[in-house]
Design a protein around this motif. Structure first.
Motif, PDB file in Angstrom:
ATOM      1  N   ILE A  35       0.849  -1.187   0.000  1.00 23.87           N
ATOM      2  CA  ILE A  35       0.000   0.000   0.000  1.00 23.87           C
ATOM      3  C   ILE A  35       0.887   1.239   0.000  1.00 23.87           C
ATOM      4  CG2 ILE A  35      -1.687   1.344   1.308  1.00 23.87           C
ATOM      5  CD1 ILE A  35      -2.810  -1.263   2.377  1.00 23.87           C
ATOM      6  N   ASP A  36       0.657   2.095  -0.974  1.00 24.98           N
ATOM      7  CA  ASP A  36       1.357   3.367  -1.066  1.00 24.98           C
ATOM      8  C   ASP A  36       0.483   4.411  -0.374  1.00 24.98           C
ATOM      9  OD1 ASP A  36       2.608   5.752  -1.769  1.00 24.98           O
ATOM     10  OD2 ASP A  36       3.151   5.033  -3.771  1.00 24.98           O
ATOM     11  N   GLY A  37       0.926   4.845   0.802  1.00 23.30           N
ATOM     12  CA  GLY A  37       0.153   5.819   1.563  1.00 23.30           C
ATOM     13  C   GLY A  37       0.677   7.233   1.424  1.00 23.30           C
ATOM     14  N   ASP A  38       1.424   7.480   0.369  1.00 19.96           N
ATOM     15  CA  ASP A  38       2.051   8.777   0.139  1.00 19.96           C
ATOM     16  C   ASP A  38       1.473   9.393  -1.128  1.00 19.96           C
ATOM     17  OD1 ASP A  38       3.832  10.917  -0.412  1.00 19.96           O
ATOM     18  OD2 ASP A  38       5.481   9.863   0.580  1.00 19.96           O
ATOM     19  N   ARG A  39       1.127  10.656  -1.067  1.00 21.19           N
ATOM     20  CA  ARG A  39       0.526  11.319  -2.239  1.00 21.19           C
ATOM     21  C   ARG A  39       1.462  11.313  -3.449  1.00 21.19           C
ATOM     22  NH1 ARG A  39      -1.950  14.768   1.721  1.00 21.19           N
ATOM     23  NH2 ARG A  39      -4.212  14.644   1.561  1.00 21.19           N
ATOM     24  N   GLN A  40       2.770  11.263  -3.209  1.00 28.00           N
ATOM     25  CA  GLN A  40       3.709  11.262  -4.334  1.00 28.00           C
ATOM     26  C   GLN A  40       3.600   9.997  -5.184  1.00 28.00           C
ATOM     27  OE1 GLN A  40       7.648  11.952  -2.838  1.00 28.00           O
ATOM     28  NE2 GLN A  40       7.272  14.122  -2.458  1.00 28.00           N
ATOM     29  N   GLY A  41       3.157   8.895  -4.569  1.00 26.48           N
ATOM     30  CA  GLY A  41       2.914   7.676  -5.342  1.00 26.48           C
ATOM     31  C   GLY A  41       4.155   6.991  -5.881  1.00 26.48           C
ATOM     32  N   THR A  42       5.288   7.158  -5.227  1.00 22.85           N
ATOM     33  CA  THR A  42       6.536   6.597  -5.746  1.00 22.85           C
ATOM     34  C   THR A  42       6.531   5.074  -5.715  1.00 22.85           C
ATOM     35  OG1 THR A  42       7.657   8.568  -4.896  1.00 22.85           O
ATOM     36  CG2 THR A  42       9.049   6.734  -5.593  1.00 22.85           C
ATOM     37  N   ALA A  43       6.026   4.497  -4.644  1.00 19.16           N
ATOM     38  CA  ALA A  43       5.981   3.033  -4.557  1.00 19.16           C
ATOM     39  C   ALA A  43       5.059   2.462  -5.632  1.00 19.16           C
ATOM     40  CB  ALA A  43       5.530   2.594  -3.162  1.00 19.16           C
ATOM     41  N   ALA A  44       3.897   3.086  -5.813  1.00 18.56           N
ATOM     42  CA  ALA A  44       2.958   2.617  -6.839  1.00 18.56           C
ATOM     43  C   ALA A  44       3.579   2.717  -8.235  1.00 18.56           C
ATOM     44  CB  ALA A  44       1.662   3.434  -6.775  1.00 18.56           C
ATOM     45  N   ALA A  45       4.350   3.778  -8.478  1.00 15.92           N
ATOM     46  CA  ALA A  45       5.005   3.931  -9.778  1.00 15.92           C
ATOM     47  C   ALA A  45       6.041   2.836 -10.009  1.00 15.92           C
ATOM     48  CB  ALA A  45       5.664   5.309  -9.866  1.00 15.92           C
ATOM     49  N   ALA A  46       6.774   2.474  -8.954  1.00 19.88           N
ATOM     50  CA  ALA A  46       7.773   1.406  -9.082  1.00 19.88           C
ATOM     51  C   ALA A  46       7.109   0.074  -9.411  1.00 19.88           C
ATOM     52  CB  ALA A  46       8.584   1.293  -7.793  1.00 19.88           C
ATOM     53  N   ILE A  47       5.987  -0.208  -8.762  1.00 14.53           N
ATOM     54  CA  ILE A  47       5.293  -1.470  -9.014  1.00 14.53           C
ATOM     55  C   ILE A  47       4.649  -1.456 -10.397  1.00 14.53           C
ATOM     56  CG2 ILE A  47       3.442  -2.984  -8.228  1.00 14.53           C
ATOM     57  CD1 ILE A  47       6.059  -2.937  -6.517  1.00 14.53           C
ATOM     58  N   LYS A  56       7.786 -11.331 -12.737  1.00 17.06           N
ATOM     59  CA  LYS A  56       7.084 -12.212 -11.814  1.00 17.06           C
ATOM     60  C   LYS A  56       7.944 -12.439 -10.579  1.00 17.06           C
ATOM     61  CE  LYS A  56       3.673 -12.824 -14.718  1.00 17.06           C
ATOM     62  NZ  LYS A  56       2.356 -12.232 -14.470  1.00 17.06           N
ATOM     63  N   PRO A  57       7.333 -12.530  -9.407  1.00 20.26           N
ATOM     64  CA  PRO A  57       5.893 -12.449  -9.167  1.00 20.26           C
ATOM     65  C   PRO A  57       5.377 -11.027  -9.313  1.00 20.26           C
ATOM     66  CG  PRO A  57       7.055 -12.546  -7.075  1.00 20.26           C
ATOM     67  CD  PRO A  57       8.097 -12.728  -8.143  1.00 20.26           C
ATOM     68  N   GLY A  58       4.120 -10.931  -9.719  1.00 16.90           N
ATOM     69  CA  GLY A  58       3.468  -9.629  -9.724  1.00 16.90           C
ATOM     70  C   GLY A  58       3.168  -9.206  -8.291  1.00 16.90           C
ATOM     71  N   ILE A  59       3.122  -7.911  -8.062  1.00 16.13           N
ATOM     72  CA  ILE A  59       2.866  -7.390  -6.725  1.00 16.13           C
ATOM     73  C   ILE A  59       1.560  -6.607  -6.738  1.00 16.13           C
ATOM     74  CG2 ILE A  59       3.779  -5.979  -4.823  1.00 16.13           C
ATOM     75  CD1 ILE A  59       5.578  -8.346  -5.550  1.00 16.13           C
ATOM     76  N   ALA A  60       0.638  -6.993  -5.863  1.00 18.20           N
ATOM     77  CA  ALA A  60      -0.591  -6.223  -5.711  1.00 18.20           C
ATOM     78  C   ALA A  60      -0.255  -4.914  -5.015  1.00 18.20           C
ATOM     79  CB  ALA A  60      -1.607  -7.006  -4.898  1.00 18.20           C
ATOM     80  N   CYS A  61      -0.738  -3.807  -5.573  1.00 17.83           N
ATOM     81  CA  CYS A  61      -0.397  -2.502  -5.015  1.00 17.83           C
ATOM     82  C   CYS A  61      -1.588  -1.570  -5.148  1.00 17.83           C
ATOM     83  CB  CYS A  61       0.820  -1.911  -5.735  1.00 17.83           C
ATOM     84  SG  CYS A  61       1.373  -0.313  -5.090  1.00 17.83           S
ATOM     85  N   ALA A  62      -1.838  -0.802  -4.101  1.00 17.85           N
ATOM     86  CA  ALA A  62      -2.894   0.208  -4.121  1.00 17.85           C
ATOM     87  C   ALA A  62      -2.360   1.477  -3.474  1.00 17.85           C
ATOM     88  CB  ALA A  62      -4.129  -0.289  -3.374  1.00 17.85           C
ATOM     89  N   GLN A  63      -2.928   2.608  -3.858  1.00 12.94           N
ATOM     90  CA  GLN A  63      -2.506   3.880  -3.292  1.00 12.94           C
ATOM     91  C   GLN A  63      -3.671   4.505  -2.536  1.00 12.94           C
ATOM     92  OE1 GLN A  63      -1.006   6.728  -6.133  1.00 12.94           O
ATOM     93  NE2 GLN A  63      -0.419   8.213  -4.573  1.00 12.94           N
ATOM     94  N   TYR A  64      -3.472   4.733  -1.239  1.00 11.39           N
ATOM     95  CA  TYR A  64      -4.472   5.386  -0.394  1.00 11.39           C
ATOM     96  C   TYR A  64      -3.758   6.447   0.437  1.00 11.39           C
ATOM     97  CZ  TYR A  64      -6.894   0.949  -1.369  1.00 11.39           C
ATOM     98  OH  TYR A  64      -7.436  -0.152  -1.976  1.00 11.39           O
ATOM     99  N   ALA A  65      -3.809   7.682  -0.017  1.00  8.60           N
ATOM    100  CA  ALA A  65      -3.143   8.757   0.715  1.00  8.60           C
ATOM    101  C   ALA A  65      -4.026   9.336   1.819  1.00  8.60           C
ATOM    102  CB  ALA A  65      -2.725   9.866  -0.247  1.00  8.60           C
ATOM    103  N   ASP A  66      -5.314   9.009   1.778  1.00  3.04           N
ATOM    104  CA  ASP A  66      -6.247   9.469   2.797  1.00  3.04           C
ATOM    105  C   ASP A  66      -6.355   8.415   3.899  1.00  3.04           C
ATOM    106  OD1 ASP A  66      -8.639  11.196   3.722  1.00  3.04           O
ATOM    107  OD2 ASP A  66      -9.495   9.183   3.538  1.00  3.04           O
ATOM    108  N   GLY A  67      -6.173   8.844   5.131  1.00  4.67           N
ATOM    109  CA  GLY A  67      -6.144   7.896   6.239  1.00  4.67           C
ATOM    110  C   GLY A  67      -7.428   7.118   6.418  1.00  4.67           C
ATOM    111  N   LYS A  68      -8.567   7.775   6.246  1.00  7.16           N
ATOM    112  CA  LYS A  68      -9.845   7.088   6.415  1.00  7.16           C
ATOM    113  C   LYS A  68     -10.014   5.997   5.371  1.00  7.16           C
ATOM    114  CE  LYS A  68     -14.814   7.989   6.882  1.00  7.16           C
ATOM    115  NZ  LYS A  68     -15.871   9.050   6.858  1.00  7.16           N
ATOM    116  N   GLU A  69      -9.640   6.305   4.122  1.00  7.18           N
ATOM    117  CA  GLU A  69      -9.744   5.309   3.053  1.00  7.18           C
ATOM    118  C   GLU A  69      -8.766   4.163   3.291  1.00  7.18           C
ATOM    119  OE1 GLU A  69      -9.903   5.135  -1.827  1.00  7.18           O
ATOM    120  OE2 GLU A  69      -8.702   6.696  -0.860  1.00  7.18           O
ATOM    121  N   LEU A  70      -7.543   4.479   3.688  1.00  9.91           N
ATOM    122  CA  LEU A  70      -6.553   3.443   3.955  1.00  9.91           C
ATOM    123  C   LEU A  70      -7.047   2.509   5.054  1.00  9.91           C
ATOM    124  CD1 LEU A  70      -2.707   3.958   4.234  1.00  9.91           C
ATOM    125  CD2 LEU A  70      -3.915   2.516   5.864  1.00  9.91           C
TER     126      LEU A  70
END
Length: 219
Positions: A35-47, A56-70
């Protein structure tokens, strides 16, 4: 296990470590959600780069910068995954605060620079707040981007300073400044997937993973 890699201080390499941990655990056969919890989204971009390259293996990744949503997404989906790695911080954010409430383990990377060590006081305050509403958060600090020398005075001074912050247990498994980590991270690769392979970088990461996950398993 839910593990957050977080720090209110930016530039300490938390995203690099989060990506390395997530891919390495997936390579070891674990079902991993990053989970990428940073608005910059660097981890999500890497994945995303990893996915586009067909790695492979593929990595499941989601971006939630808002605490309530995360918080809501993790609470709904936590049972689907063996390991959830959350990359949060760079500042005091709602996502970081939510992650501290949800996590089993917090890993706080810091660089051996005086202002990075001082910033740990901010994280310590957030840990105290989290522990006031929950039990069981285990907190570890690890030196990242450490000076390459085995006997660096800066490394030693930083480690000694962190040892005096009671909210964190210092892990004596430094991750040193190596091109392998930056090269791998940008391409969404684990250091073990790079060619040519950097055995020292691989060994450092393996030692950190062993320390973190064995500590949790045996706690």
């Amino acid at each position: 296990m839910i593990l957050t890699v977080g720090n209110t201080k930016g530039g300490v390499g938390k995203t690099t470590l989060a990506v390395q941990l997530a891919i390495s655990r997936a390579m070891a056969g674990r079902d991993v959600w990053l989970i990428d919890g940073d608005r910059q989204g660097t981890a999500a971009a890497a994945i995303a780069a990893r996915s586009e390259a067909g790695r492979k293996p593929g990595i499941a990744c989601a971006q939630y910068a808002d605490g309530k949503e995360l918080r809501g997404q993790v609470q709904q989906q936590r049972d689907k995954w063996q390991d959830i790695i959350i990359d949060a911080g760079g500042r005091d954010s709602t996502a970081l605060r939510a992650a501290l409430i949800l996590s089993d383990v917090l890993l706080v990377p810091f660089a051996p620079r005086s202002y990075d060590v001082w910033a740990l006081d901010d994280m310590a305050s957030l840990v105290d707040e989290a522990n006031s509403v929950r039990d069981g958060l285990r907190c570890f600090a690890v030196m990242n981007q450490a000076d390459p020398g085995e006997h660096s005075a800066d490394n030693a001074e930083a480690a000694a300073a962190v040892a005096e912050v009671p909210q964190f247990a210092y892990l004596p498994v430094p991750i040193r400044r190596r091109k392998a980590f930056s090269n791998a991270g940008g391409a969404g690769l684990a250091v073990a997937e790079l060619a040519p392979r950097d055995p020292k970088a691989c060994a450092e990461l393996e030692t950190l993973i062993s320390s973190l996950f064995n500590i949790h398993t045996h706690s």
